[in-house]
Motif scaffolding. Sequence first.
Motif, PDB file in Angstrom:
ATOM      1  N   ILE A 101       0.714  -1.105   0.017  1.00  0.00           N
ATOM      2  CA  ILE A 101       0.298  -0.190   0.518  1.00  0.00           C
ATOM      3  C   ILE A 101       0.828   1.342  -0.163  1.00  0.00           C
ATOM      4  N   TYR A 102       0.743   1.867  -1.662  1.00  0.00           N
ATOM      5  CA  TYR A 102       2.093   3.287  -1.340  1.00  0.00           C
ATOM      6  C   TYR A 102       0.422   4.392  -0.527  1.00  0.00           C
ATOM      7  N   GLY A 103       1.129   5.834  -0.561  1.00  0.00           N
ATOM      8  CA  GLY A 103       0.356   6.492  -0.507  1.00  0.00           C
ATOM      9  C   GLY A 103       0.103   7.107   1.123  1.00  0.00           C
ATOM     10  N   LEU A 120      -6.488  -5.414   7.683  1.00  0.00           N
ATOM     11  CA  LEU A 120      -5.201  -6.262   9.047  1.00  0.00           C
ATOM     12  C   LEU A 120      -5.261  -6.976   9.941  1.00  0.00           C
ATOM     13  N   ASP A 121      -4.820  -8.342  10.220  1.00  0.00           N
ATOM     14  CA  ASP A 121      -4.601  -8.780  10.948  1.00  0.00           C
ATOM     15  C   ASP A 121      -4.588  -8.525  12.890  1.00  0.00           C
ATOM     16  N   ASN A 122      -3.963  -7.048  12.917  1.00  0.00           N
ATOM     17  CA  ASN A 122      -3.272  -5.725  14.232  1.00  0.00           C
ATOM     18  C   ASN A 122      -4.515  -5.392  14.003  1.00  0.00           C
ATOM     19  N   GLY A 123      -5.544  -5.170  13.232  1.00  0.00           N
ATOM     20  CA  GLY A 123      -6.476  -4.804  13.737  1.00  0.00           C
ATOM     21  C   GLY A 123      -7.130  -3.149  13.082  1.00  0.00           C
ATOM     22  N   GLU A 124      -5.930  -3.101  12.335  1.00  0.00           N
ATOM     23  CA  GLU A 124      -5.568  -1.405  11.223  1.00  0.00           C
ATOM     24  C   GLU A 124      -7.015  -1.868  10.106  1.00  0.00           C
ATOM     25  N   LYS A 125      -7.535  -0.638   9.640  1.00  0.00           N
ATOM     26  CA  LYS A 125      -7.836  -0.744   8.205  1.00  0.00           C
ATOM     27  C   LYS A 125      -8.101   0.404   7.690  1.00  0.00           C
ATOM     28  N   TYR A 126      -7.615   0.097   6.315  1.00  0.00           N
ATOM     29  CA  TYR A 126      -6.830   1.399   5.226  1.00  0.00           C
ATOM     30  C   TYR A 126      -7.797   1.694   4.195  1.00  0.00           C
ATOM     31  N   ASN A 127      -8.714   2.223   3.595  1.00  0.00           N
ATOM     32  CA  ASN A 127      -9.161   2.449   2.752  1.00  0.00           C
ATOM     33  C   ASN A 127      -7.948   3.068   1.374  1.00  0.00           C
ATOM     34  N   ALA A 128      -8.429   2.230   0.995  1.00  0.00           N
ATOM     35  CA  ALA A 128      -7.349   2.222  -0.861  1.00  0.00           C
ATOM     36  C   ALA A 128      -8.077   1.817  -2.092  1.00  0.00           C
ATOM     37  N   VAL A 129      -7.420   1.571  -3.404  1.00  0.00           N
ATOM     38  CA  VAL A 129      -8.002   2.092  -4.611  1.00  0.00           C
ATOM     39  C   VAL A 129      -7.012   0.751  -5.022  1.00  0.00           C
ATOM     40  N   MET A 130      -7.164  -0.296  -6.025  1.00  0.00           N
ATOM     41  CA  MET A 130      -5.633  -1.132  -6.750  1.00  0.00           C
ATOM     42  C   MET A 130      -5.093  -0.076  -7.971  1.00  0.00           C
ATOM     43  N   PHE A 137      -1.373  -0.745  -4.016  1.00  0.00           N
ATOM     44  CA  PHE A 137      -2.346  -0.488  -3.531  1.00  0.00           C
ATOM     45  C   PHE A 137      -1.682   0.880  -3.494  1.00  0.00           C
ATOM     46  N   TYR A 138      -3.155   2.175  -3.652  1.00  0.00           N
ATOM     47  CA  TYR A 138      -2.791   3.382  -3.281  1.00  0.00           C
ATOM     48  C   TYR A 138      -3.796   3.691  -1.916  1.00  0.00           C
ATOM     49  N   GLN A 139      -3.310   4.392  -1.306  1.00  0.00           N
ATOM     50  CA  GLN A 139      -4.140   4.571  -0.156  1.00  0.00           C
ATOM     51  C   GLN A 139      -5.405   6.086  -0.055  1.00  0.00           C
ATOM     52  N   ILE A 140      -6.293   5.790   0.130  1.00  0.00           N
ATOM     53  CA  ILE A 140      -7.442   6.780  -0.567  1.00  0.00           C
ATOM     54  C   ILE A 140      -6.978   7.685   1.389  1.00  0.00           C
ATOM     55  N   PHE A 141      -7.846   8.815   0.862  1.00  0.00           N
ATOM     56  CA  PHE A 141      -8.505   9.724   2.262  1.00  0.00           C
ATOM     57  C   PHE A 141      -9.796  10.205   1.783  1.00  0.00           C
ATOM     58  N   LYS A 201     -10.692  13.605   1.605  1.00  0.00           N
ATOM     59  CA  LYS A 201     -10.707  15.027   1.463  1.00  0.00           C
ATOM     60  C   LYS A 201     -10.194  15.096   0.562  1.00  0.00           C
ATOM     61  N   LYS A 202      -9.228  14.276  -0.249  1.00  0.00           N
ATOM     62  CA  LYS A 202      -8.330  14.115  -1.275  1.00  0.00           C
ATOM     63  C   LYS A 202      -8.923  13.345  -2.279  1.00  0.00           C
ATOM     64  N   ALA A 203      -8.912  14.462  -3.146  1.00  0.00           N
ATOM     65  CA  ALA A 203      -9.665  13.664  -4.885  1.00  0.00           C
ATOM     66  C   ALA A 203      -8.323  12.634  -5.753  1.00  0.00           C
ATOM     67  N   ILE A 204      -8.884  11.457  -6.341  1.00  0.00           N
ATOM     68  CA  ILE A 204      -8.766  10.770  -7.035  1.00  0.00           C
ATOM     69  C   ILE A 204      -8.629  10.162  -7.922  1.00  0.00           C
ATOM     70  N   THR A 205      -7.867  10.010  -8.805  1.00  0.00           N
ATOM     71  CA  THR A 205      -8.321   9.632 -10.445  1.00  0.00           C
ATOM     72  C   THR A 205      -8.168   8.010 -10.496  1.00  0.00           C
ATOM     73  N   MET A 206      -9.381   7.009 -10.975  1.00  0.00           N
ATOM     74  CA  MET A 206      -9.186   5.870 -11.214  1.00  0.00           C
ATOM     75  C   MET A 206     -10.095   5.793 -12.975  1.00  0.00           C
ATOM     76  N   ASP A 207     -10.033   4.077 -13.280  1.00  0.00           N
ATOM     77  CA  ASP A 207     -10.854   3.755 -14.569  1.00  0.00           C
ATOM     78  C   ASP A 207     -12.539   3.762 -14.027  1.00  0.00           C
ATOM     79  N   ILE A 208     -12.970   4.078 -14.478  1.00  0.00           N
ATOM     80  CA  ILE A 208     -14.729   4.217 -14.413  1.00  0.00           C
ATOM     81  C   ILE A 208     -15.456   3.132 -15.714  1.00  0.00           C
ATOM     82  N   PRO A 209     -15.864   2.297 -15.502  1.00  0.00           N
ATOM     83  CA  PRO A 209     -16.738   1.320 -16.899  1.00  0.00           C
ATOM     84  C   PRO A 209     -17.414   2.400 -17.464  1.00  0.00           C
ATOM     85  N   VAL A 210     -17.611   2.725 -18.766  1.00  0.00           N
ATOM     86  CA  VAL A 210     -18.756   3.267 -19.697  1.00  0.00           C
ATOM     87  C   VAL A 210     -20.269   2.171 -19.844  1.00  0.00           C
TER      88      VAL A 210
END
Length: 222
Positions: free
Chosen positions: A32-34, A64-74, A91-95, A97-106
Amino acid sequence: MKSITIDGSQRESVGKKSTKALRNAGQVPCVIYGGDKPLHFSAPELAFSKLVYTASAHTVVIALDNGEKYNAVMQDIQFHPVTDRILHIDFYQIFEKKAITMDIPVQVVGNSLGVLNGGTLRRPYRKLRVKAIPSKLPDFIEIDITPLKIGDKVYISELMNEDYSLVHPDNMVVCQVRRSRLAIVDEVEDEEEGEEGAEGAEGATAEAGADAPSAEGAAPQE
């Protein structure tokens, strides 16, 4: 946008030997980056089936097994060149309030008038790059093709939305109805039939004129 939860285990060792051992055990090494620093973890290969083998777009909750959770995109995925097994996923961690870029189906809906008249629907782009904060990302971008006639096109500028932006030129064509060879043949045949009908009408008029007596011939002779 829908989210998929993946249960994983944080990795302490990231060497080649441990990575190979994970893959032999049916686990997929991931990163997980970001965030403040890259976070290494692994999860069973089957856990990624709903994320990887689908045309839909999803965000991911990595638990994760240590109880931590991360929101991300592949962000990136590697497959084995022979077996097609998943070798590695980034993966890239998302927040929020921060805009991200994704490929969305048409997705297209409706029945095009142009296609019903013999045209062909062309869709050069099955996905579009969308930029937005995570909560505003759409599951898909819908295009109603019902009013499209032969020769009509749908441009990026027609798909603008207040919730997100499209990372493409405004004049890029997303889909269009092109004239097919069948439609051209039908038009040519219709034109030829029309011309033949006109010529037949002219011929009938000329023939009728030839059979009818002239004004001079109809007058009595003295």
